[in-house]
Design a protein around this motif. Sequence first.
Motif, PDB file in Angstrom:
ATOM      1  N   TYR A  48      19.213 -17.216   6.958  1.00  0.00           N
ATOM      2  CA  TYR A  48      18.971 -18.651   5.824  1.00  0.00           C
ATOM      3  C   TYR A  48      18.986 -19.543   6.739  1.00  0.00           C
ATOM      4  CZ  TYR A  48      21.078 -22.959   4.213  1.00  0.00           C
ATOM      5  OH  TYR A  48      21.033 -24.168   3.607  1.00  0.00           O
ATOM      6  N   VAL A  49      19.267 -19.593   7.966  1.00  0.00           N
ATOM      7  CA  VAL A  49      19.064 -20.972   8.741  1.00  0.00           C
ATOM      8  C   VAL A  49      17.809 -21.320   9.363  1.00  0.00           C
ATOM      9  CG1 VAL A  49      20.006 -22.106  11.037  1.00  0.00           C
ATOM     10  CG2 VAL A  49      21.962 -21.542   9.499  1.00  0.00           C
ATOM     11  N   GLY A  50      16.957 -19.988  10.020  1.00  0.00           N
ATOM     12  CA  GLY A  50      15.425 -20.012  10.235  1.00  0.00           C
ATOM     13  C   GLY A  50      15.092 -20.409   9.008  1.00  0.00           C
ATOM     14  N   LEU A  51      14.880 -19.946   8.013  1.00  0.00           N
ATOM     15  CA  LEU A  51      13.845 -20.098   7.138  1.00  0.00           C
ATOM     16  C   LEU A  51      14.206 -21.587   5.773  1.00  0.00           C
ATOM     17  CD1 LEU A  51      14.178 -16.249   4.935  1.00  0.00           C
ATOM     18  CD2 LEU A  51      12.441 -17.014   6.245  1.00  0.00           C
ATOM     19  N   ARG A  52      15.641 -21.794   6.142  1.00  0.00           N
ATOM     20  CA  ARG A  52      15.585 -23.039   4.805  1.00  0.00           C
ATOM     21  C   ARG A  52      14.881 -24.454   5.602  1.00  0.00           C
ATOM     22  NH1 ARG A  52      21.301 -25.520   7.057  1.00  0.00           N
ATOM     23  NH2 ARG A  52      20.675 -25.683   9.008  1.00  0.00           N
ATOM     24  N   HIS A  53      14.340 -25.449   4.319  1.00  0.00           N
ATOM     25  CA  HIS A  53      13.931 -26.688   4.905  1.00  0.00           C
ATOM     26  C   HIS A  53      14.924 -27.576   5.611  1.00  0.00           C
ATOM     27  CE1 HIS A  53      10.274 -25.176   1.970  1.00  0.00           C
ATOM     28  NE2 HIS A  53      10.099 -24.696   3.474  1.00  0.00           N
ATOM     29  N   ALA A  54      14.742 -28.902   5.161  1.00  0.00           N
ATOM     30  CA  ALA A  54      15.732 -29.526   6.083  1.00  0.00           C
ATOM     31  C   ALA A  54      16.710 -29.570   4.698  1.00  0.00           C
ATOM     32  CB  ALA A  54      15.246 -30.940   6.572  1.00  0.00           C
ATOM     33  N   ASP A  55      17.965 -30.178   4.906  1.00  0.00           N
ATOM     34  CA  ASP A  55      19.064 -30.053   3.776  1.00  0.00           C
ATOM     35  C   ASP A  55      18.695 -28.998   2.735  1.00  0.00           C
ATOM     36  OD1 ASP A  55      19.596 -32.013   4.750  1.00  0.00           O
ATOM     37  OD2 ASP A  55      18.533 -33.757   4.551  1.00  0.00           O
ATOM     38  N   GLU A  56      18.357 -27.860   2.634  1.00  0.00           N
ATOM     39  CA  GLU A  56      17.742 -27.048   1.634  1.00  0.00           C
ATOM     40  C   GLU A  56      19.169 -26.408   1.494  1.00  0.00           C
ATOM     41  OE1 GLU A  56      13.923 -24.272   0.023  1.00  0.00           O
ATOM     42  OE2 GLU A  56      15.068 -24.234   1.622  1.00  0.00           O
ATOM     43  N   ARG A  57      20.068 -26.179   0.275  1.00  0.00           N
ATOM     44  CA  ARG A  57      20.320 -25.286  -0.462  1.00  0.00           C
ATOM     45  C   ARG A  57      20.964 -23.371  -0.181  1.00  0.00           C
ATOM     46  NH1 ARG A  57      23.141 -26.218  -5.795  1.00  0.00           N
ATOM     47  NH2 ARG A  57      21.237 -25.337  -5.796  1.00  0.00           N
ATOM     48  N   PHE A  58      21.685 -23.011   0.618  1.00  0.00           N
ATOM     49  CA  PHE A  58      21.060 -21.593   0.742  1.00  0.00           C
ATOM     50  C   PHE A  58      20.663 -20.602  -0.813  1.00  0.00           C
ATOM     51  CE2 PHE A  58      22.224 -16.935  -0.237  1.00  0.00           C
ATOM     52  CZ  PHE A  58      21.608 -16.647   0.585  1.00  0.00           C
ATOM     53  N   ILE A  59      21.097 -21.445  -1.912  1.00  0.00           N
ATOM     54  CA  ILE A  59      21.182 -20.686  -3.210  1.00  0.00           C
ATOM     55  C   ILE A  59      19.304 -21.269  -3.433  1.00  0.00           C
ATOM     56  CG2 ILE A  59      21.670 -22.487  -5.060  1.00  0.00           C
ATOM     57  CD1 ILE A  59      21.273 -18.957  -6.029  1.00  0.00           C
ATOM     58  N   ASP A  60      18.952 -22.277  -3.111  1.00  0.00           N
ATOM     59  CA  ASP A  60      17.451 -23.221  -3.375  1.00  0.00           C
ATOM     60  C   ASP A  60      16.686 -22.136  -1.771  1.00  0.00           C
ATOM     61  OD1 ASP A  60      17.889 -24.515  -5.450  1.00  0.00           O
ATOM     62  OD2 ASP A  60      18.605 -26.108  -3.753  1.00  0.00           O
ATOM     63  N   THR A  61      16.723 -21.837  -0.705  1.00  0.00           N
ATOM     64  CA  THR A  61      16.171 -21.244  -0.352  1.00  0.00           C
ATOM     65  C   THR A  61      16.106 -19.375  -0.569  1.00  0.00           C
ATOM     66  OG1 THR A  61      17.227 -22.363   2.120  1.00  0.00           O
ATOM     67  CG2 THR A  61      16.092 -19.827   2.439  1.00  0.00           C
ATOM     68  N   TYR A  62      16.646 -19.461  -0.961  1.00  0.00           N
ATOM     69  CA  TYR A  62      16.960 -17.364  -1.529  1.00  0.00           C
ATOM     70  C   TYR A  62      16.100 -17.311  -2.991  1.00  0.00           C
ATOM     71  CZ  TYR A  62      18.110 -13.073  -3.543  1.00  0.00           C
ATOM     72  OH  TYR A  62      17.871 -11.958  -3.715  1.00  0.00           O
ATOM     73  N   ARG A  63      16.125 -18.780  -3.596  1.00  0.00           N
ATOM     74  CA  ARG A  63      15.244 -18.561  -4.713  1.00  0.00           C
ATOM     75  C   ARG A  63      13.799 -18.714  -4.393  1.00  0.00           C
ATOM     76  NH1 ARG A  63      19.110 -21.657  -8.983  1.00  0.00           N
ATOM     77  NH2 ARG A  63      20.057 -20.545  -9.616  1.00  0.00           N
ATOM     78  N   ARG A  64      13.443 -19.427  -3.135  1.00  0.00           N
ATOM     79  CA  ARG A  64      11.886 -19.665  -2.562  1.00  0.00           C
ATOM     80  C   ARG A  64      11.792 -18.378  -1.694  1.00  0.00           C
ATOM     81  NH1 ARG A  64      10.766 -21.609   2.447  1.00  0.00           N
ATOM     82  NH2 ARG A  64      12.491 -22.334   2.781  1.00  0.00           N
ATOM     83  N   VAL A  65      12.379 -18.130  -1.015  1.00  0.00           N
ATOM     84  CA  VAL A  65      12.368 -16.598  -0.644  1.00  0.00           C
ATOM     85  C   VAL A  65      11.915 -15.146  -0.766  1.00  0.00           C
ATOM     86  CG1 VAL A  65      11.928 -17.912   0.796  1.00  0.00           C
ATOM     87  CG2 VAL A  65      14.379 -16.515   1.333  1.00  0.00           C
ATOM     88  N   GLY A  66      13.283 -15.117  -1.538  1.00  0.00           N
ATOM     89  CA  GLY A  66      13.878 -14.221  -2.328  1.00  0.00           C
ATOM     90  C   GLY A  66      14.463 -13.486  -1.967  1.00  0.00           C
ATOM     91  N   LEU A  67      14.634 -11.743  -1.735  1.00  0.00           N
ATOM     92  CA  LEU A  67      15.563 -10.496  -1.119  1.00  0.00           C
ATOM     93  C   LEU A  67      14.954 -10.652   0.369  1.00  0.00           C
ATOM     94  CD1 LEU A  67      18.119  -9.092  -0.870  1.00  0.00           C
ATOM     95  CD2 LEU A  67      16.797  -7.267  -2.959  1.00  0.00           C
TER      96      LEU A  67
END
Length: 107
Positions: A48-67
């Motif tokens: 998650y930390v490697g994929l997220r955008h600045a200040d992006e919540r986990f759920i938002d990162t997950y919805r953006r990149v998927g499983l």
Amino acid sequence: GVDKKGTEFYQVSLGGSADEHASLGDITGRAFTEDTIVDAIETLVETYVGLRHADERFIDTYRRVGLTPFKERLYAESKKLIIDGAESSDIWHFVDDETPLAEAPAI
């Protein structure tokens, strides 16, 4: 967790939400033992930390990149050893990443 022959197993699901966009989480794959679940959670957080955008919540990162990127990191090897606890000795067998633990072949 689920107890199987004296060993606790934990199924991981990601992406569930209880907000106005309610959804069930996606199961990542095979279950983890009590000895491996902490490492699995650490891997998920690092991913998650490697994929997220600045200040992006986990759920938002997950919805953006998927499983897929989370699952790939969790199950980097094509097969994992799972201990099937036995009274007299430990029996080891392989279970592929797509087989739910409950459906793993008995020895």
